[in-house]
Design an enzyme around this catalytic site. Structure first.
Site, PDB file in Angstrom:
ATOM      1  N   HIS A 346       0.849  -1.189   0.000  1.00 56.71           N
ATOM      2  CA  HIS A 346       0.000   0.000   0.000  1.00 56.71           C
ATOM      3  C   HIS A 346       0.884   1.238   0.000  1.00 56.71           C
ATOM      4  O   HIS A 346       1.904   1.289   0.702  1.00 56.71           O
ATOM      5  CB  HIS A 346      -0.923   0.011   1.231  1.00 56.71           C
ATOM      6  CG  HIS A 346      -2.139   0.861   1.049  1.00 56.71           C
ATOM      7  ND1 HIS A 346      -2.101   2.237   1.103  1.00 56.71           N
ATOM      8  CD2 HIS A 346      -3.423   0.529   0.792  1.00 56.71           C
ATOM      9  CE1 HIS A 346      -3.313   2.716   0.900  1.00 56.71           C
ATOM     10  NE2 HIS A 346      -4.129   1.700   0.695  1.00 56.71           N
ATOM     11  N   ASP A 402      -8.367  -4.013   0.361  1.00 58.28           N
ATOM     12  CA  ASP A 402      -9.282  -4.244  -0.754  1.00 58.28           C
ATOM     13  C   ASP A 402      -9.251  -5.709  -1.179  1.00 58.28           C
ATOM     14  O   ASP A 402     -10.295  -6.340  -1.385  1.00 58.28           O
ATOM     15  CB  ASP A 402      -8.927  -3.340  -1.941  1.00 58.28           C
ATOM     16  CG  ASP A 402      -9.280  -1.892  -1.677  1.00 58.28           C
ATOM     17  OD1 ASP A 402     -10.137  -1.630  -0.815  1.00 58.28           O
ATOM     18  OD2 ASP A 402      -8.693  -1.012  -2.331  1.00 58.28           O
TER      19      ASP A 402
END
Length: 462
Positions: A346, A402
């Protein structure tokens, strides 16, 4: 000397103020919380204020300037900042969501994501993001009724979506459905034919448009789902929440397990500060268009393989691996940079994503469904390696929230091609919260700058 030169040329009052404000002679008295900058080209010095301890105003930087002489006339050259991809540039102020990537924290309106996950449901968090408080029972009833009414599609919407082959790309079908909904909304369409902004200074009209936009998005997804699965679209119910009505419309209501998971999982996706798709939404909205058009821009952005579209690529990778036995060979290819592990890492968090613990709790509560899927067995096997192998841990390559949340969608029976749009739906209220926030600020068209590079000389000789 620089100031004397400025006074001798014929410049506008605005330009004069821009070029001379916040300038000081060499050796000014330094103040706290500022950058002390000396321009080596001119010898001029500047105090640039540092706001809140972590940012400077670009306008203050732009006041650093020189004069070029073009044909005997002075031409001001203001200093600009080059930031490819806006990696270090903040485009606006917001009080909606705060991420601290170093500490691994996420808050909506000052509430930690963990507290919201454990103590609230999605409907309440959606209301908090958009309107700044948790809804009363009366407000819930009103919201549900308004949203259910707007979810009922016009025939043109049904016709547009069913004109696609059932195997067509899901996102393109949803975008078409949203366009059809928008064409039937006389209020939002009228935005493009008025000289004065419709929603700035008119939050009552904006709030009604927000509700309709969320409803249109949900209904479009439900219609696409039904078309792809050969099912009949069911009319939404006025006493149901957004999550409940999605399940009603696609014909899998009365399933407490799915409802519970989505009601909690969507809290974690409801907003994530200034993502690429949120910025795309606000960029489009800065032209003073309607909220539906802005959200469609966000959806188109979120579809890209470096954003929400990475989910599809991750699942394609799982399918290509084929079985758990092939995982070691795949990991070796990743380490050799011959394969890419989508859905890991990320750009914001430098420590553990605070949403992961909540998702892991949901996975544990649905362990039988998750581990009973052959595809997810591969995914979880890869995740185990990524959690333990020093190659991944040293690079902080953890499954992002996600991707990990997608395992729940798959375990609950949702097709892979529906996951991206369902995640986008859970994020729509967050995007609209940011849109609504801009309505109380001065109108400003987003218009980024560029640094021009002259093209290489073209050889025209034969």
């Amino acid at each position: 000397m620089f100031s004397l030169v400025l006074r001798t040329v014929s410049l506008s009052r605005t330009l004069w103020k821009l070029l001379t404000s916040y300038t000081f002679p060499i050796g000014p008295q330094l103040s706290a919380n500022c950058l002390y900058v000396t321009d080596s080209r001119t010898g001029q010095s500047y105090n640039i204020k540092i706001h809140d301890g972590n940012y400077v105003d670009a306008l203050d930087v732009a006041k650093i300037a020189t004069l070029d002489w073009d044909g005997g006339k002075p031409v001001p050259r203001l200093l600009r900042i080059l930031d490819h991809g806006f990696n270090f540039t903040a485009c606006m102020k917001s009080s909606i969501t705060h991420i601290d990537g170093q500490r691994g924290t996420l808050k909506y309106k000052g509430h930690s994501i963990q507290d919201l996950f454990h103590d609230r449901v999605y409907e309440e968090v959606m209301y908090l993001l958009i309107w700044g408080n948790f809804p009363s029972d009366k407000q819930k009833v009103s919201l549900r009724k308004s949203m259910a009414e707007a979810m009922v599609p016009h025939q043109v919407v049904v016709d547009v979506i069913t004109a696609f082959p059932p195997k067509a790309e899901t996102v393109t079908m949803v975008l078409a459905g949203l366009s059809a909904f928008l064409s039937s909304d006389t209020v939002m369409v009228a935005t493009h034919h008025q000289q004065r902004p419709m929603f700035h200074g008119n939050l009552a009209e904006a709030d009604a448009a927000i509700i309709r936009t969320i409803a249109y998005f949900a209904s479009s997804i439900a219609l696409v789902y039904c078309h792809k699965h050969g099912k009949s679209f069911a009319k939404p119910l006025e006493d149901k929440s957004l999550v409940q009505n999605i399940l009603v419309m696609i014909g899998i209501d009365n399933n407490p397990q799915i409802e519970k998971v989505l009601t909690k999982l969507w809290i974690l996706y409801a907003d994530h500060e200034m993502t690429n798709s949120t910025a795309a939404t606000l960029h489009a909205a800065s032209t003073l268009n309607d909220p539906m058009s802005a959200i469609m821009a966000g959806l188109a952005s979120g579809w890209g393989p470096l954003h929400g579209g990475a989910i599809d690529l991750a699942y394609e990778g799982f399918r290509e691996i084929g079985s758990v036995e092939n995982i070691p060979a795949f990991i070796d290819r990743v380490k050799a940079k011959k394969a890419r592990l989508f859905g890991y890492g990320h750009r914001v968090y430098r420590t553990r994503d605070p949403r992961l613990g909540c998702i892991e709790q949901l996975i544990d509560e649905n362990r039988a469904a998750v581990y009973g899927s052959p595809l997810l067995s591969i995914a979880m096997g890869i995740d185990k390696v990524a959690t333990e192998d020093s190659y991944f841990t040293s690079r902080n390559l953890k499954a992002n929230a996600d991707l990990l949340g997608c395992f729940l969608y798959t375990a609950l029976g949702f097709d892979t091609d529906m996951i991206t749009v369902l995640i986008c739906l859970s994020r729509v209220p967050g995007g609209l919260a940011h849109w609504r926030e801009t309505l109380e600020k001065p109108i400003r068209l987003w218009r980024p700058q560029q640094i021009y590079e002259a093209p290489s000389a073209v050889n025209t000789s034969k």
